[in-house]
Design an enzyme around this catalytic site. Sequence first.
Site, mmCIF file in Angstrom:
data_model
loop_
_atom_site.group_PDB
_atom_site.id
_atom_site.type_symbol
_atom_site.label_atom_id
_atom_site.label_comp_id
_atom_site.label_asym_id
_atom_site.label_seq_id
_atom_site.Cartn_x
_atom_site.Cartn_y
_atom_site.Cartn_z
ATOM 1 N N CYS A 174 -7.581 -3.192 -4.990
ATOM 2 C CA CYS A 174 -6.137 -2.939 -4.941
ATOM 3 C C CYS A 174 -5.367 -4.252 -4.874
ATOM 4 C CB CYS A 174 -5.795 -2.072 -3.735
ATOM 5 S SG CYS A 174 -6.280 -0.343 -3.902
ATOM 6 N N HIS A 213 1.012 4.440 -2.589
ATOM 7 C CA HIS A 213 0.348 5.649 -2.102
ATOM 8 C C HIS A 213 1.217 6.541 -1.220
ATOM 9 C CE1 HIS A 213 -3.349 4.372 -3.949
ATOM 10 N NE2 HIS A 213 -3.174 3.169 -3.433
ATOM 11 N N CYS A 223 0.845 -1.198 0.000
ATOM 12 C CA CYS A 223 0.000 0.000 0.000
ATOM 13 C C CYS A 223 0.880 1.248 0.000
ATOM 14 C CB CYS A 223 -0.902 0.019 1.227
ATOM 15 S SG CYS A 223 -1.937 -1.433 1.463
ATOM 16 N N ARG A 268 -12.795 -1.413 -2.282
ATOM 17 C CA ARG A 268 -11.607 -0.795 -2.886
ATOM 18 C C ARG A 268 -10.346 -1.528 -2.465
ATOM 19 N NH1 ARG A 268 -9.167 0.111 -6.320
ATOM 20 N NH2 ARG A 268 -8.075 1.978 -7.007
#
Length: 286
Positions: free
Chosen positions: A247, A204, A200, A243
């Site tokens: 991902c 991000h 993650c 979501r």
Amino acid sequence: MKKTIQRGLFTGALVLMTAMTAKPANAEVNYQALVDADVKAFQGFFRKEFPDVKLEDFGNGVYALDEDARKQWKEMEEFPPYELDVEAGKALFNKPFANGKSLASCFPNGGAVRGMYPYFDEKRKEVVTLEMAINECRVANGEKPYAWEKGDIARVSAYIASISRGQKVDVKVKSKAAYDAYMKGKKFFYAKRGQLNMSCSGCHMEYAGRHLRAEIISPALGHTTHFPVFRSKWGEIGTLHRRYAGCSNNIGAKPFAPQSEEYRDLEFFQTVMSNGLKYNGPASRK
């Protein structure tokens, strides 16, 4: 390239920060202080990377970073695609169950409770999310639970989010059990997984604000403030855990079940990292 390496080194340092924090022997641990240090470093990273973006604007995702995308988004928000979902969610929230009660019977403040979730339930020793609370209310009153990722659960969540806009994110981590859940979420966020060996944080944090194919990567700060979202790709409104699953699929990793302990702990960690921002859901995204 140099900046990407620097970002990677910084995110690696964030992973180690808590483990390296000194704890006096036999002293009571202030878990909230440990978490607050993480929040300060996490938010500091994004404020340094994007100095022209106000802290509260990070809740708008990529639209806080790119002016052209922001203009298109604002035009879309003039006639929000989730408007009918909010209306449907309101009707569902107030619809009587067979026993005469309703979802409204389970939530205080007229349902404006987005700021109360997620939280760590000290008796149950687990993270409780808003969607989890919605379905638990239904089951406790003899009704069937909603499907987790879309449909009515997302509509009710959208209604609650809409009447809770402006509430401040302020998730507390007071006990060892809560801290353990927080740390599980933190480890999930930074761990690489899947065929692409991505995390993650890799997307991000290290690549926030950059283009991947035709899309701009959103910053992790503020990720949880605006859900549920109406995604153009979905053509409908969906939950945060939908979501998360998307991902996972994108990087070739097997998704966990929606509302699994793994995803709830991840939501807990990510929401803590947004402490101080305001809830601004529901929202529209590509």
